[in-house]
Design a protein around this motif. Structure first.
Motif, PDB file in Angstrom:
ATOM      1  N   GLU A 100       0.844  -1.259   0.060  1.00 53.85           N
ATOM      2  CA  GLU A 100      -0.091  -0.063   0.001  1.00 53.85           C
ATOM      3  C   GLU A 100       0.842   1.207   0.195  1.00 53.85           C
ATOM      4  O   GLU A 100       2.030   1.307   0.426  1.00 53.85           O
ATOM      5  CB  GLU A 100      -1.029  -0.077   1.281  1.00 53.85           C
ATOM      6  CG  GLU A 100      -1.940  -1.010   1.069  1.00 53.85           C
ATOM      7  CD  GLU A 100      -3.157  -1.031   2.364  1.00 53.85           C
ATOM      8  OE1 GLU A 100      -2.857  -0.397   3.153  1.00 53.85           O
ATOM      9  OE2 GLU A 100      -3.965  -1.933   2.131  1.00 53.85           O
ATOM     10  N   PRO A 101       0.506   2.342  -0.404  1.00 52.44           N
ATOM     11  CA  PRO A 101       1.125   3.676  -0.426  1.00 52.44           C
ATOM     12  C   PRO A 101       1.563   4.160   0.916  1.00 52.44           C
ATOM     13  O   PRO A 101       0.915   3.765   1.949  1.00 52.44           O
ATOM     14  CB  PRO A 101       0.119   4.597  -1.008  1.00 52.44           C
ATOM     15  CG  PRO A 101      -1.145   4.210  -0.865  1.00 52.44           C
ATOM     16  CD  PRO A 101      -0.962   2.514  -0.732  1.00 52.44           C
ATOM     17  N   TYR A 102       2.616   4.592   1.043  1.00 53.76           N
ATOM     18  CA  TYR A 102       3.234   5.043   2.330  1.00 53.76           C
ATOM     19  C   TYR A 102       4.078   6.400   1.789  1.00 53.76           C
ATOM     20  O   TYR A 102       4.418   6.671   0.926  1.00 53.76           O
ATOM     21  CB  TYR A 102       4.033   4.039   3.071  1.00 53.76           C
ATOM     22  CG  TYR A 102       5.293   3.470   2.308  1.00 53.76           C
ATOM     23  CD1 TYR A 102       6.564   3.974   2.377  1.00 53.76           C
ATOM     24  CD2 TYR A 102       5.182   2.567   1.452  1.00 53.76           C
ATOM     25  CE1 TYR A 102       7.796   3.944   1.931  1.00 53.76           C
ATOM     26  CE2 TYR A 102       6.377   2.107   0.612  1.00 53.76           C
ATOM     27  CZ  TYR A 102       7.380   2.637   0.905  1.00 53.76           C
ATOM     28  OH  TYR A 102       8.648   2.211   0.420  1.00 53.76           O
ATOM     29  N   GLU A 103       4.192   7.125   3.247  1.00 49.07           N
ATOM     30  CA  GLU A 103       5.029   8.325   2.938  1.00 49.07           C
ATOM     31  C   GLU A 103       6.541   8.073   3.350  1.00 49.07           C
ATOM     32  O   GLU A 103       6.669   7.433   4.517  1.00 49.07           O
ATOM     33  CB  GLU A 103       4.309   9.323   4.111  1.00 49.07           C
ATOM     34  CG  GLU A 103       4.940  10.859   3.896  1.00 49.07           C
ATOM     35  CD  GLU A 103       4.130  11.722   4.562  1.00 49.07           C
ATOM     36  OE1 GLU A 103       4.478  11.638   5.720  1.00 49.07           O
ATOM     37  OE2 GLU A 103       3.000  12.127   3.798  1.00 49.07           O
ATOM     38  N   GLN A 104       7.375   8.705   2.817  1.00 50.58           N
ATOM     39  CA  GLN A 104       8.710   8.620   3.151  1.00 50.58           C
ATOM     40  C   GLN A 104       9.636   9.989   3.117  1.00 50.58           C
ATOM     41  O   GLN A 104       9.226  10.851   2.326  1.00 50.58           O
ATOM     42  CB  GLN A 104       9.576   7.727   2.024  1.00 50.58           C
ATOM     43  CG  GLN A 104      11.006   7.443   2.396  1.00 50.58           C
ATOM     44  CD  GLN A 104      11.542   6.462   1.263  1.00 50.58           C
ATOM     45  OE1 GLN A 104      11.021   6.243   0.192  1.00 50.58           O
ATOM     46  NE2 GLN A 104      12.436   5.810   1.629  1.00 50.58           N
ATOM     47  N   ILE A 105      10.559  10.135   3.951  1.00 51.07           N
ATOM     48  CA  ILE A 105      10.934  11.583   4.228  1.00 51.07           C
ATOM     49  C   ILE A 105      12.459  11.401   3.355  1.00 51.07           C
ATOM     50  O   ILE A 105      13.306  10.627   3.692  1.00 51.07           O
ATOM     51  CB  ILE A 105      11.216  11.884   5.496  1.00 51.07           C
ATOM     52  CG1 ILE A 105       9.826  12.163   6.114  1.00 51.07           C
ATOM     53  CG2 ILE A 105      12.101  13.065   5.788  1.00 51.07           C
ATOM     54  CD1 ILE A 105       9.911  12.524   7.732  1.00 51.07           C
ATOM     55  N   ILE A 106      12.568  12.292   2.523  1.00 53.58           N
ATOM     56  CA  ILE A 106      14.264  12.368   1.888  1.00 53.58           C
ATOM     57  C   ILE A 106      14.879  13.263   2.626  1.00 53.58           C
ATOM     58  O   ILE A 106      14.204  14.397   2.924  1.00 53.58           O
ATOM     59  CB  ILE A 106      13.834  13.041   0.389  1.00 53.58           C
ATOM     60  CG1 ILE A 106      13.234  11.934  -0.353  1.00 53.58           C
ATOM     61  CG2 ILE A 106      15.028  13.211  -0.253  1.00 53.58           C
ATOM     62  CD1 ILE A 106      12.756  12.327  -1.700  1.00 53.58           C
ATOM     63  N   GLU A 146      14.916  18.849   3.747  1.00 48.75           N
ATOM     64  CA  GLU A 146      14.136  17.668   3.881  1.00 48.75           C
ATOM     65  C   GLU A 146      12.498  18.060   3.176  1.00 48.75           C
ATOM     66  O   GLU A 146      11.859  18.882   3.405  1.00 48.75           O
ATOM     67  CB  GLU A 146      13.986  17.493   5.275  1.00 48.75           C
ATOM     68  CG  GLU A 146      13.574  16.124   5.789  1.00 48.75           C
ATOM     69  CD  GLU A 146      13.381  15.867   7.153  1.00 48.75           C
ATOM     70  OE1 GLU A 146      12.677  16.116   7.799  1.00 48.75           O
ATOM     71  OE2 GLU A 146      14.563  15.339   7.758  1.00 48.75           O
ATOM     72  N   ARG A 147      12.295  16.743   2.789  1.00 45.88           N
ATOM     73  CA  ARG A 147      10.789  16.922   2.043  1.00 45.88           C
ATOM     74  C   ARG A 147      10.239  15.745   2.104  1.00 45.88           C
ATOM     75  O   ARG A 147      10.843  14.352   2.155  1.00 45.88           O
ATOM     76  CB  ARG A 147      10.940  17.348   0.620  1.00 45.88           C
ATOM     77  CG  ARG A 147      11.756  16.561  -0.252  1.00 45.88           C
ATOM     78  CD  ARG A 147      12.246  17.396  -1.336  1.00 45.88           C
ATOM     79  NE  ARG A 147      13.023  16.691  -2.272  1.00 45.88           N
ATOM     80  CZ  ARG A 147      14.433  16.377  -2.247  1.00 45.88           C
ATOM     81  NH1 ARG A 147      15.239  16.938  -1.101  1.00 45.88           N
ATOM     82  NH2 ARG A 147      15.086  15.618  -3.138  1.00 45.88           N
ATOM     83  N   LYS A 148       8.817  15.358   1.995  1.00 47.61           N
ATOM     84  CA  LYS A 148       8.148  14.035   2.106  1.00 47.61           C
ATOM     85  C   LYS A 148       7.954  13.629   0.658  1.00 47.61           C
ATOM     86  O   LYS A 148       7.832  14.454  -0.136  1.00 47.61           O
ATOM     87  CB  LYS A 148       6.885  14.540   2.712  1.00 47.61           C
ATOM     88  CG  LYS A 148       6.899  14.728   4.375  1.00 47.61           C
ATOM     89  CD  LYS A 148       5.511  14.628   4.722  1.00 47.61           C
ATOM     90  CE  LYS A 148       5.851  15.147   6.270  1.00 47.61           C
ATOM     91  NZ  LYS A 148       4.493  15.570   7.097  1.00 47.61           N
ATOM     92  N   TYR A 149       7.844  12.290   0.504  1.00 49.74           N
ATOM     93  CA  TYR A 149       7.630  11.809  -0.724  1.00 49.74           C
ATOM     94  C   TYR A 149       6.840  10.605  -0.523  1.00 49.74           C
ATOM     95  O   TYR A 149       6.825   9.918   0.237  1.00 49.74           O
ATOM     96  CB  TYR A 149       8.924  11.401  -1.365  1.00 49.74           C
ATOM     97  CG  TYR A 149       8.838  10.728  -2.800  1.00 49.74           C
ATOM     98  CD1 TYR A 149       8.828  11.306  -3.829  1.00 49.74           C
ATOM     99  CD2 TYR A 149       8.914   9.202  -2.645  1.00 49.74           C
ATOM    100  CE1 TYR A 149       8.813  10.674  -4.800  1.00 49.74           C
ATOM    101  CE2 TYR A 149       8.980   8.440  -3.873  1.00 49.74           C
ATOM    102  CZ  TYR A 149       8.728   9.364  -5.022  1.00 49.74           C
ATOM    103  OH  TYR A 149       8.685   8.624  -6.235  1.00 49.74           O
ATOM    104  N   ILE A 150       5.645  10.506  -1.198  1.00 51.10           N
ATOM    105  CA  ILE A 150       4.822   9.550  -1.284  1.00 51.10           C
ATOM    106  C   ILE A 150       5.122   8.388  -2.273  1.00 51.10           C
ATOM    107  O   ILE A 150       5.177   8.608  -3.358  1.00 51.10           O
ATOM    108  CB  ILE A 150       3.271   9.809  -1.431  1.00 51.10           C
ATOM    109  CG1 ILE A 150       2.915  10.777  -0.470  1.00 51.10           C
ATOM    110  CG2 ILE A 150       2.163   8.826  -1.448  1.00 51.10           C
ATOM    111  CD1 ILE A 150       1.656  11.670  -0.217  1.00 51.10           C
TER     112      ILE A 150
END
Length: 101
Positions: free
Chosen positions: A7-13, A26-30
């Motif tokens: 399933e989709p999840y959020e990751q932090i770069i 720093e940013r979020k990536y789905i």
């Protein structure tokens, strides 16, 4: 019938410092919904966007199998190959492995 899906999840770069001194914050990536597909003419498996159990991804169908043992083996092989752990699903939704084992 069992199949593998994530399933989709959020990751932090993390923050990136460039050589010219500027900083990319720093940013979020789905990460989108994904599943395992099998090519109809080859014995290869592919990871691709999940478009439903009956849907197709670049002409391939979601790989399904009847036995939990075989799908668990594919789950382990996929993890060893790419480091991505897919969840096991059936027609009723996510399968709790502790109950089925």
């Amino acid at each position: 019938m069992y199949y593998l899906r994530k399933e989709p999840y959020e990751q932090i770069i993390p923050q990136i410092e460039k050589t010219d001194g500027t900083i990319i914050p720093e940013r979020k990536y789905i990460i989108e919904d994904r599943a395992i597909y099998k090519h109809p003419q080859f014995s290869r498996f592919y990871r691709g966007g999940f478009v439903g159990i009956e849907g197709k991804y670049q002409g391939m169908k979601v790989y399904t199998c009847k036995t939990l043992k075989k799908i668990k083996e594919l789950q382990k092989n996929t993890f060893d190959y790419c480091g991505e752990m897919f969840d096991i699903y059936d027609e009723n939704g996510k399968v709790d492995i502790d109950e089925e084992s």
